[in-house]
Design a protein around this motif. Sequence first.
Motif, PDB file in Angstrom:
ATOM      1  N   UNK A  32       0.798  -1.221   0.000  1.00  0.00           N
ATOM      2  CA  UNK A  32       0.000   0.000   0.000  1.00  0.00           C
ATOM      3  C   UNK A  32       0.829   1.269   0.000  1.00  0.00           C
ATOM      4  N   UNK A  33       2.030   1.202   0.582  1.00  0.00           N
ATOM      5  CA  UNK A  33       2.768   2.432   0.850  1.00  0.00           C
ATOM      6  C   UNK A  33       4.273   2.159   0.911  1.00  0.00           C
ATOM      7  N   UNK A  34       5.042   3.206   0.619  1.00  0.00           N
ATOM      8  CA  UNK A  34       6.492   3.182   0.838  1.00  0.00           C
ATOM      9  C   UNK A  34       6.795   4.363   1.747  1.00  0.00           C
ATOM     10  N   UNK A  35       7.444   4.100   2.887  1.00  0.00           N
ATOM     11  CA  UNK A  35       7.783   5.143   3.853  1.00  0.00           C
ATOM     12  C   UNK A  35       9.299   5.188   3.958  1.00  0.00           C
ATOM     13  N   UNK A  36       9.858   6.374   3.709  1.00  0.00           N
ATOM     14  CA  UNK A  36      11.306   6.522   3.647  1.00  0.00           C
ATOM     15  C   UNK A  36      11.790   7.556   4.662  1.00  0.00           C
ATOM     16  N   UNK A  37      12.694   7.145   5.522  1.00  0.00           N
ATOM     17  CA  UNK A  37      13.364   8.069   6.434  1.00  0.00           C
ATOM     18  C   UNK A  37      14.735   8.301   5.834  1.00  0.00           C
ATOM     19  N   UNK A  38      14.984   9.511   5.346  1.00  0.00           N
ATOM     20  CA  UNK A  38      16.151   9.740   4.499  1.00  0.00           C
ATOM     21  C   UNK A  38      16.935  10.984   4.893  1.00  0.00           C
ATOM     22  N   UNK A  39      18.202  10.979   4.490  1.00  0.00           N
ATOM     23  CA  UNK A  39      19.086  12.127   4.659  1.00  0.00           C
ATOM     24  C   UNK A  39      19.691  12.455   3.300  1.00  0.00           C
ATOM     25  N   UNK A  40      19.425  13.671   2.832  1.00  0.00           N
ATOM     26  CA  UNK A  40      20.013  14.173   1.594  1.00  0.00           C
ATOM     27  C   UNK A  40      21.186  15.065   1.996  1.00  0.00           C
ATOM     28  N   UNK A  41      22.364  14.716   1.533  1.00  0.00           N
ATOM     29  CA  UNK A  41      23.588  15.402   1.937  1.00  0.00           C
ATOM     30  C   UNK A  41      23.693  16.787   1.286  1.00  0.00           C
ATOM     31  N   UNK A  42      24.495  17.683   1.881  1.00  0.00           N
ATOM     32  CA  UNK A  42      24.674  19.026   1.314  1.00  0.00           C
ATOM     33  C   UNK A  42      25.087  18.972  -0.160  1.00  0.00           C
ATOM     34  N   UNK A  43      24.439  19.805  -0.970  1.00  0.00           N
ATOM     35  CA  UNK A  43      24.725  19.869  -2.398  1.00  0.00           C
ATOM     36  C   UNK A  43      24.094  18.779  -3.235  1.00  0.00           C
ATOM     37  N   UNK A  44      23.405  17.837  -2.610  1.00  0.00           N
ATOM     38  CA  UNK A  44      22.806  16.711  -3.338  1.00  0.00           C
ATOM     39  C   UNK A  44      21.393  17.061  -3.807  1.00  0.00           C
ATOM     40  N   UNK A  45      20.917  16.270  -4.761  1.00  0.00           N
ATOM     41  CA  UNK A  45      19.558  16.445  -5.276  1.00  0.00           C
ATOM     42  C   UNK A  45      18.988  15.097  -5.684  1.00  0.00           C
ATOM     43  N   UNK A  46      17.671  15.049  -5.777  1.00  0.00           N
ATOM     44  CA  UNK A  46      17.014  13.897  -6.383  1.00  0.00           C
ATOM     45  C   UNK A  46      16.773  14.258  -7.844  1.00  0.00           C
ATOM     46  N   UNK A  47      16.509  13.289  -8.666  1.00  0.00           N
ATOM     47  CA  UNK A  47      16.201  13.565 -10.063  1.00  0.00           C
ATOM     48  C   UNK A  47      14.734  13.932 -10.231  1.00  0.00           C
ATOM     49  N   UNK A  58       6.126  14.693   1.869  1.00  0.00           N
ATOM     50  CA  UNK A  58       7.470  14.764   2.440  1.00  0.00           C
ATOM     51  C   UNK A  58       7.462  15.745   3.609  1.00  0.00           C
ATOM     52  N   UNK A  59       7.764  15.225   4.799  1.00  0.00           N
ATOM     53  CA  UNK A  59       7.848  16.023   6.026  1.00  0.00           C
ATOM     54  C   UNK A  59       9.321  16.266   6.325  1.00  0.00           C
ATOM     55  N   UNK A  60       9.709  17.529   6.460  1.00  0.00           N
ATOM     56  CA  UNK A  60      11.101  17.866   6.749  1.00  0.00           C
ATOM     57  C   UNK A  60      11.329  17.790   8.254  1.00  0.00           C
ATOM     58  N   UNK A  61      12.179  16.852   8.656  1.00  0.00           N
ATOM     59  CA  UNK A  61      12.516  16.645  10.061  1.00  0.00           C
ATOM     60  C   UNK A  61      13.538  17.691  10.506  1.00  0.00           C
ATOM     61  N   UNK A  62      14.557  17.917   9.673  1.00  0.00           N
ATOM     62  CA  UNK A  62      15.540  18.966   9.967  1.00  0.00           C
ATOM     63  C   UNK A  62      16.166  19.429   8.662  1.00  0.00           C
ATOM     64  N   UNK A  63      16.543  20.700   8.648  1.00  0.00           N
ATOM     65  CA  UNK A  63      17.147  21.273   7.457  1.00  0.00           C
ATOM     66  C   UNK A  63      16.134  22.003   6.595  1.00  0.00           C
ATOM     67  N   UNK A  64      16.557  22.310   5.378  1.00  0.00           N
ATOM     68  CA  UNK A  64      15.711  23.015   4.415  1.00  0.00           C
ATOM     69  C   UNK A  64      15.843  22.333   3.063  1.00  0.00           C
ATOM     70  N   UNK A  99      23.006  18.608   6.580  1.00  0.00           N
ATOM     71  CA  UNK A  99      22.117  17.530   6.135  1.00  0.00           C
ATOM     72  C   UNK A  99      20.659  17.949   6.129  1.00  0.00           C
ATOM     73  N   UNK A 100      19.919  17.411   5.178  1.00  0.00           N
ATOM     74  CA  UNK A 100      18.464  17.532   5.108  1.00  0.00           C
ATOM     75  C   UNK A 100      17.888  16.172   5.482  1.00  0.00           C
ATOM     76  N   UNK A 101      17.151  16.107   6.578  1.00  0.00           N
ATOM     77  CA  UNK A 101      16.541  14.863   7.029  1.00  0.00           C
ATOM     78  C   UNK A 101      15.032  14.977   6.821  1.00  0.00           C
ATOM     79  N   UNK A 102      14.445  13.951   6.203  1.00  0.00           N
ATOM     80  CA  UNK A 102      13.014  14.011   5.902  1.00  0.00           C
ATOM     81  C   UNK A 102      12.369  12.632   5.960  1.00  0.00           C
ATOM     82  N   UNK A 103      11.073  12.648   6.097  1.00  0.00           N
ATOM     83  CA  UNK A 103      10.246  11.451   6.065  1.00  0.00           C
ATOM     84  C   UNK A 103       9.347  11.578   4.844  1.00  0.00           C
TER      85      UNK A 103
END
Length: 140
Positions: A32-47, A58-64, A99-103
């Motif tokens: 039904x669902x995929x839940x991801x607890x992730x950290x995107x490093x400085x200067x990184x991006x998703x495609x 996407x809920x931002x836990x810390x960072x921007x 770091x950008x930490x998000x759920x």
Amino acid sequence: MVIDFEKIAEAHLEGFKGGQGKLDTRNYVDDKVKIMYSTLRPGASTGLHTHEGNCEIIYVVSGTATFHYDDTVEEVRQGQVHYCPMNHAHYMENLTDHDLVYLAIDVKNIDNLFQVVKEAGTFKMLDQQVNGLPFWENGV
């Protein structure tokens, strides 16, 4: 049901979905669902990607996070949520020096979202609608 991300193996990805840089993620996936607890490093991006047949929250836990959503650019800070509806496109960047930490929650289809919420037992669906979708209130 408790999902303990500390007990899920962390994957270390480079160039997630065609983006750049490092992403560390711990993922819970079922039918039904995929839940991801992730950290995107400085200067990184998703495609850039389109959510065909699903939506993402996407809920931002810390960072921007800097989101490129359809034709707009928006910043989402700690405690805020980015929502990408079904059949819309987005990608995110970490343009900061920390770091950008998000759920992130990918719901495989809208009916599954309603079922997941109903099964949680803490929300109830009201007769009202918001943007054509049922409105939920916390029943606790």
